[in-house]
Design a protein around this motif. Structure first.
Motif, PDB file in Angstrom:
ATOM      1  N   GLU A   1       0.810  -1.219   0.000  1.00 46.96           N
ATOM      2  CA  GLU A   1       0.000   0.000   0.000  1.00 46.96           C
ATOM      3  C   GLU A   1       0.843   1.268   0.000  1.00 46.96           C
ATOM      4  O   GLU A   1       0.450   2.262  -0.600  1.00 46.96           O
ATOM      5  N   SER A   2       1.970   1.253   0.677  1.00 52.37           N
ATOM      6  CA  SER A   2       2.775   2.476   0.784  1.00 52.37           C
ATOM      7  C   SER A   2       3.564   2.775  -0.483  1.00 52.37           C
ATOM      8  O   SER A   2       3.962   3.914  -0.707  1.00 52.37           O
ATOM      9  N   ASN A   3       3.790   1.761  -1.308  1.00 50.84           N
ATOM     10  CA  ASN A   3       4.518   1.943  -2.575  1.00 50.84           C
ATOM     11  C   ASN A   3       5.831   2.709  -2.413  1.00 50.84           C
ATOM     12  O   ASN A   3       6.197   3.512  -3.266  1.00 50.84           O
ATOM     13  N   GLY A   4       6.480   2.518  -1.291  1.00 49.98           N
ATOM     14  CA  GLY A   4       7.774   3.184  -1.077  1.00 49.98           C
ATOM     15  C   GLY A   4       7.663   4.659  -0.752  1.00 49.98           C
ATOM     16  O   GLY A   4       8.667   5.357  -0.712  1.00 49.98           O
ATOM     17  N   SER A   5       6.448   5.139  -0.488  1.00 47.12           N
ATOM     18  CA  SER A   5       6.271   6.565  -0.195  1.00 47.12           C
ATOM     19  C   SER A   5       6.690   6.940   1.227  1.00 47.12           C
ATOM     20  O   SER A   5       6.863   8.118   1.526  1.00 47.12           O
ATOM     21  N   VAL A   6       6.843   5.947   2.099  1.00 45.55           N
ATOM     22  CA  VAL A   6       7.340   6.179   3.456  1.00 45.55           C
ATOM     23  C   VAL A   6       8.471   5.192   3.725  1.00 45.55           C
ATOM     24  O   VAL A   6       8.638   4.197   3.018  1.00 45.55           O
ATOM     25  N   SER A   7       9.232   5.473   4.745  1.00 38.31           N
ATOM     26  CA  SER A   7      10.398   4.632   5.034  1.00 38.31           C
ATOM     27  C   SER A   7       9.990   3.218   5.442  1.00 38.31           C
ATOM     28  O   SER A   7       8.917   3.003   6.016  1.00 38.31           O
ATOM     29  N   ARG A   8      10.860   2.292   5.158  1.00 37.54           N
ATOM     30  CA  ARG A   8      10.632   0.887   5.539  1.00 37.54           C
ATOM     31  C   ARG A   8      10.511   0.775   7.056  1.00 37.54           C
ATOM     32  O   ARG A   8       9.702  -0.005   7.567  1.00 37.54           O
TER      33      ARG A   8
END
Length: 195
Positions: free
Chosen positions: A138-145
Motif C-alpha cells: 500500500e505504501s509503494n515506497g512513499s514512506v520509510s521501511r
C-alpha cells in the motif's frame, strides 16, 4: 540432526502428530492435560520421533497454534491479503472469533498460564507478517521501511492485545462492537503509512 522441513515424510509425520493432538483435544477439552506421551501414543510413533520434530511440548503447541491460526486466516482472507478497510475489519473480527474459540481449550490456572504468551507471540508474528506485507504494498515506497515495520508491529500488538483481553471476558461486550472500535483506532494508526 535437524529434520528437513520440506521432506514430505517430515510434513506427514508433523501432521500426524498435530492431528493426534486435535483428536485428543476433542476428548479432553484442555490442551494442558495432554502430554507428549498421549500424543505419541495416539499417533502410534515413539517419543524420539516427536522430539526429532519438536524441541519440546512448547514448540509443538506453538506450531499447532500457528498452523491453526494460518488456516483460519486463509478461510476468511482467501488470498491472504488485506485490500481495504473492509478486509481489515474481517481480519480483526477473525482474530476476536479465533481467540474466543481457542479460549475454550485454555482453562486458565497458575500451572498452565505459561502457554498463553507462547500462543500470543505465535499469533502476533503471523499477524505482523500479514500487516507488513499489506503495508509495503500500500505504501509503494512513499514512506520509510522503518515506519512501515513499526506501524505493522504496533498495529499487530494493538489488535491482538485487545482481542486477548476481550477473550478473557467476552460476555462484557459483543465482539462486533469491540471490532468496530478497534477498527477506528487501527485506521487512525495506519494513516501516516497509507497517506
Amino acid at each position: 540432526m535437524p529434520v528437513n522441513q520440506n521432506d514430505p515424510r517430515v510434513k506427514r509425520t508433523r501432521q500426524l502428530l498435530i492431528q493426534s493432538f486435535m483428536e485428543l483435544l476433542e476428548h479432553k477439552k484442555n490442551i494442558y492435560s495432554i502430554s507428549v506421551q498421549d500424543i505419541t501414543d495416539r499417533a502410534t510413533v515413539n517419543r524420539a520421533t516427536f522430539y526429532a520434530h519438536f524441541e519440546d511440548k512448547y514448540a509443538f503447541l506453538e506450531c499447532w497454534m500457528k498452523e491453526k491460526f494460518q488456516r483460519k486466516l486463509a478461510e476468511t482472507l482467501p488470498n491472504s491479503s488485506i485490500s481495504n478497510m473492509s478486509s481489515l475489519r474481517t481480519l480483526i473480527l477473525t482474530i476476536f472469533e479465533f481467540l474466543a474459540l481457542t479460549r475454550q481449550y485454555m482453562i486458565r490456572t497458575p500451572e498452565n498460564s505459561q502457554y498463553e504468551p507462547l500462543f500470543e507471540i505465535a499469533m502476533q508474528k503471523e499477524l505482523y507478517q500479514l500487516l507488513l506485507k499489506w503495508l509495503i504494498e500500500e505504501s509503494n515506497g512513499s514512506v520509510s521501511r522503518e515506519l512501515v515495520e513499526s506501524t505493522a508491529l504496533v498495529i499487530s500488538w494493538g489488535i491482538l492485545g485487545t482481542a486477548v483481553q476481550w477473550s478473557r471476558n467476552p460476555q462484557n461486550r459483543r465482539a462486533e462492537d469491540m471490532v468496530r472500535d478497534v477498527l477506528v483506532i487501527v485506521a487512525a494508526g495506519l494513516a501516516p503509512v497509507m497517506a
